[in-house]
Scaffold this active site. Sequence first.
Site, PDB file in Angstrom:
ATOM      1  N   ASP A 121      48.598  37.256  56.631  1.00 14.53           N
ATOM      2  CA  ASP A 121      47.775  37.897  57.390  1.00 14.53           C
ATOM      3  C   ASP A 121      46.424  36.984  57.783  1.00 14.53           C
ATOM      4  OD1 ASP A 121      46.750  38.095  54.947  1.00 14.53           O
ATOM      5  OD2 ASP A 121      46.851  40.178  54.802  1.00 14.53           O
TER       6      ASP A 121
ATOM      7  N   ASN B  36      43.186  49.764  46.994  1.00 18.94           N
ATOM      8  CA  ASN B  36      43.753  51.385  47.777  1.00 18.94           C
ATOM      9  C   ASN B  36      45.291  51.314  47.995  1.00 18.94           C
ATOM     10  OD1 ASN B  36      44.037  49.444  49.625  1.00 18.94           O
ATOM     11  ND2 ASN B  36      42.625  50.560  51.225  1.00 18.94           N
TER      12      ASN B  36
ATOM     13  N   HIS C 108      47.092  49.031  49.541  1.00 22.04           N
ATOM     14  CA  HIS C 108      47.648  48.210  50.522  1.00 22.04           C
ATOM     15  C   HIS C 108      48.174  46.960  50.034  1.00 22.04           C
ATOM     16  CE1 HIS C 108      43.532  45.491  51.312  1.00 22.04           C
ATOM     17  NE2 HIS C 108      44.535  44.984  50.424  1.00 22.04           N
TER      18      HIS C 108
HETATM   19  P1  PGA Z   1      42.569  40.268  45.797  1.00 22.51           P
HETATM   20  O1  PGA Z   1      42.962  40.934  47.295  1.00 22.51           O
HETATM   21  O2  PGA Z   1      43.324  39.442  45.237  1.00 22.51           O
HETATM   22  O3  PGA Z   1      41.248  39.447  46.202  1.00 22.51           O
HETATM   23  O4  PGA Z   1      41.742  41.422  44.667  1.00 22.51           O
HETATM   24  C1  PGA Z   1      44.232  41.689  47.041  1.00 22.51           C
HETATM   25  C2  PGA Z   1      44.587  42.524  48.363  1.00 22.51           C
HETATM   26  O5  PGA Z   1      43.738  42.969  48.581  1.00 22.51           O
HETATM   27  O6  PGA Z   1      45.855  42.374  48.605  1.00 22.51           O
END
Ligand code: PGA
Length: 252
Positions: free
Chosen positions: A67, A136, A138
């Site tokens: 992304d 959350n 995702h």
């Molecule tokens: P993070 O993000 O590794 O910074 O916790 C993970 C994500 O949101 O997929």
Amino acid sequence: MDVIVKPSYEEVSALAARMIADVVEDNPRCVLGLATGSTPVAAYRELISIHKEQGLDFSQVVTFNLDEYVGLDEKNEQSYHYFMWENLFSHINIRPENVHIPEGNAEDVVEFCQLYEQMIESFGGIDLQLLGIGSNGHIAFNEPTGSLGSRTHLTRLTERTRRDNARFFKSLDEVPSQAMTMGIGTILDAASILLVANGESKAEAVAKMVEGPVTAMVPASALQLHPSVTVIVDAPAASKLTREYPSEPEML
Ligand code: PGA
């Protein structure tokens, strides 16, 4: 899903890096799906040392990132382009033309999303997709209630994700509100999937992903439908799981 619980983030990262290195060693022309965020940083560091100390060769490896924010220049330090070059690509012998990251500044974002899908297909699909998970639930920027069959698309970030990511920006206002992301359907097309998570803030999302029902409210739960998923978590991220899980991959 194969769930592996390690005592610490360092051990999660070392095992994840080893598994990625094994894929590259087995198939030097493999296609890796890569992720950004804090979680994969130590695994990338480990891959860099395997490259430097043991000669792991990335010269034929092709990558596709999950992304990118919409509206950030590639040179912006918060862009995922910048992140990937800073944390991995600049330190290994990957060819720039083999690196693919959604173009957040594409003139026609919708058209670019289709092109991204075609590019993945033209390389024969992704062999191993690395993922983190949001608090959350995702994966990539596939937020709760999004389609579990989605392909690469433009999406609006939830306020929770914007708040979670604000730590990387000067203020919450600077966090973009839109992103381009591989869809859940795109991710499920990968031959194998490796999801890493650490810290207590991920415990609820991890428990719902592994032990909860498949639901668009927890996009990561869609991984239950995939035949080859390994989830590696540290003890705090595993703290809401109710079943017992091994600390090493099972050798079948
Ligand atoms: P993070 O993000 O590794 O910074 O916790 C993970 C994500 O949101 O997929």
